[in-house]
Design a protein around this motif. Structure first.
Motif, mmCIF file in Angstrom:
data_model
loop_
_atom_site.group_PDB
_atom_site.id
_atom_site.type_symbol
_atom_site.label_atom_id
_atom_site.label_comp_id
_atom_site.label_asym_id
_atom_site.label_seq_id
_atom_site.Cartn_x
_atom_site.Cartn_y
_atom_site.Cartn_z
ATOM 1 N N TYR A 1 0.835 -1.205 0.000
ATOM 2 C CA TYR A 1 0.000 0.000 0.000
ATOM 3 C C TYR A 1 0.873 1.259 0.000
ATOM 4 O O TYR A 1 0.563 2.257 -0.652
ATOM 5 C CB TYR A 1 -0.929 0.010 1.225
ATOM 6 N N HIS A 2 1.973 1.195 0.735
ATOM 7 C CA HIS A 2 2.866 2.353 0.768
ATOM 8 C C HIS A 2 3.474 2.603 -0.606
ATOM 9 O O HIS A 2 3.609 3.767 -1.035
ATOM 10 C CB HIS A 2 3.977 2.127 1.798
ATOM 11 N N ALA A 3 3.826 1.540 -1.311
ATOM 12 C CA ALA A 3 4.388 1.698 -2.662
ATOM 13 C C ALA A 3 3.364 2.337 -3.597
ATOM 14 O O ALA A 3 3.701 3.208 -4.412
ATOM 15 C CB ALA A 3 4.828 0.339 -3.200
ATOM 16 N N ALA A 4 2.110 1.906 -3.495
ATOM 17 C CA ALA A 4 1.066 2.480 -4.352
ATOM 18 C C ALA A 4 0.841 3.948 -4.013
ATOM 19 O O ALA A 4 0.680 4.795 -4.906
ATOM 20 C CB ALA A 4 -0.234 1.694 -4.174
ATOM 21 N N TRP A 5 0.852 4.252 -2.740
ATOM 22 C CA TRP A 5 0.678 5.623 -2.271
ATOM 23 C C TRP A 5 1.820 6.496 -2.787
ATOM 24 O O TRP A 5 1.624 7.588 -3.330
ATOM 25 C CB TRP A 5 0.644 5.581 -0.747
ATOM 26 N N THR A 6 3.048 5.992 -2.629
ATOM 27 C CA THR A 6 4.229 6.757 -3.027
ATOM 28 C C THR A 6 4.246 7.031 -4.526
ATOM 29 O O THR A 6 4.646 8.117 -4.969
ATOM 30 C CB THR A 6 5.498 5.980 -2.633
ATOM 31 N N PRO B 1 9.758 6.260 -5.419
ATOM 32 C CA PRO B 1 8.875 5.252 -6.031
ATOM 33 C C PRO B 1 9.611 3.999 -6.498
ATOM 34 O O PRO B 1 9.076 2.890 -6.403
ATOM 35 C CB PRO B 1 8.255 6.000 -7.216
ATOM 36 N N ALA B 2 10.847 4.164 -6.999
ATOM 37 C CA ALA B 2 11.605 2.995 -7.458
ATOM 38 C C ALA B 2 11.943 2.088 -6.277
ATOM 39 O O ALA B 2 11.817 0.858 -6.356
ATOM 40 C CB ALA B 2 12.873 3.445 -8.170
#
Length: 380
Positions: free
Chosen positions: A293-298, A306-307
């Protein structure tokens, strides 16, 4: 991460909860075990009606694609919620590949190509795959084995995920300006798509041979790697979400079995060894949910790299699905590895994901480069 996230862009508000419930109900109705087994049998192909319903009725084939191009106008969190539910059901549909195709087109910035392709992609009336491997299957090779010249492409791309069911291929090809993107129509002269046997039957692959195949250039010549890299960071988060959903489903099924399977007068789930194994998987699933979820948010709202977050999500989700699959097979005993039980399908998904799109090694290397290689040595 709890569903009751508050105070940030990734809020599971009523609209997102409804989206997730919609996809969950659809997957349960359309992809029960009988439908799943029929879809991965010999000669099986993508069910176009089910695919179109995902696009035209549920609107989840491009929820993070701008509405201008036929998408939902939302963000990557919406895609992640849909991918999580489809992954839980092991839905044999090219969802992650579609995310990659959509964002490769968007990242190209070619408005004519966006207008021509994205509405059909989002509606599910056309299926797209990205042929960005070389003849040996290497992901995003610096020197593509497909070459473009005079409006045609020639060469071979192996292990192209989703190609057996694609109507259009987005092709990475070498040109005088550097690696560039093209779109070729399946069925065009000089194009041969040969399905290959895959460990994960729910993710069909093919070898694609181009022999003077007509192809239209997309985006700025020589900028393909930049566009593909940006798209891949979003697509691997979708792959991670699919693995997260599969892990959670597998854990739930395993716990249910351990609570009902009796041995020597007691449920096997009452033994500490089984309870602790399930508890370890539960902990990993919840930690992975936070990372994904944090990756999607970022990716949409910033606040981190993001990478880096995409690679973290990819590696964490793959490790969790492997652990969940290993535990499921062991706790189910001998039947966990038989064709008649679904545990082996999740097990194969876990091991295929470990090598998908460059594999985990490339993401671990990138994490090391982004985190460890930039550290300054401590003063003497």
């Amino acid at each position: 991460m709890s569903d009751d996230i508050d105070g940030g862009p990734f809020v599971l508000d009523g609209e997102r909860r409804a989206l997730r419930a919609l996809v969950r109900d659809h997957a349960a109705r359309e992809w029960d075990e009988a439908a799943l087994r029929a879809a991965i049998g010999p000669g099986a192909r993508l069910d176009r009606d089910r695919w179109r319903r995902l696009g035209s009725e549920l609107g989840v084939l491009g929820p993070d694609v701008p509405a201008t191009w036929g998408g939902g106008g939302g963000g990557l969190p919406d895609t992640v919620l849909a991918a999580e539910e489809l992954g839980a059901a092991l839905a044999p549909v090219p969802y992650a590949g579609t995310v990659l195709a959509a964002w490769t087109l968007l990242a190209s910035g070619d408005e004519e190509a966006l207008a021509e392709h994205l509405p059909a992609l989002c509606a599910g009336t056309s299926v797209y795959a990205v042929a960005c491997t070389d003849a040996r299957g290497a992901w995003m090779p610096p020197r593509p084995s497909v070459r473009a010249e005079g409006g045609a492409v020639t060469g071979t791309a192996a292990h192209v995920v989703g190609a057996p069911d694609a109507d259009h291929l987005i092709v990475l090809a070498a040109t005088g300006d550097g690696p560039s993107l093209f779109v070729a129509d399946v069925g065009a002269p000089g194009l041969a798509v040969t399905p290959i046997t895959s460990l994960d039957l729910t993710r069909p692959q093919a070898t694609v041979v181009f022999d003077g195949t007509p192809a239209r250039p997309v985006g700025t010549p020589g900028r393909a790697v930049c566009a593909l890299s940006a798209a891949a960071d979003r697509a691997v988060v979708a792959v991670a979400a699919e693995a997260l959903g599969a892990s959670a489903r597998l854990l739930a099924d395993t716990v249910r079995y351990a609570g009902t399977r009796m041995q020597f007068g007691r449920a096997i789930g009452s033994h500490q060894a089984v309870k602790h194994r399930c508890a370890d998987v539960l902990t990993a699933v919840e930690q992975t949910r936070s990372v994904v979820y944090h990756a999607a948010w970022t990716a949409d709202f910033g606040g981190d790299d993001p990478a880096l977050t995409a690679s973290l999500a990819r590696t964490a989700a793959a490790a969790t699905l492997t652990a969940a699959a290993d535990a499921a097979v062991q706790i189910h005993g001998g039947m966990g590895f038989t064709w008649e039980h679904t545990a082996h399908l999740y097990f194969k998904r876990a091991h295929f994901d470990a090598v998908l799109w460059g594999g985990l090694a490339s993401h671990r290397e990138r994490i090391a480069a982004l985190v460890l290689d930039v550290l300054e040595p401590a003063p003497a």
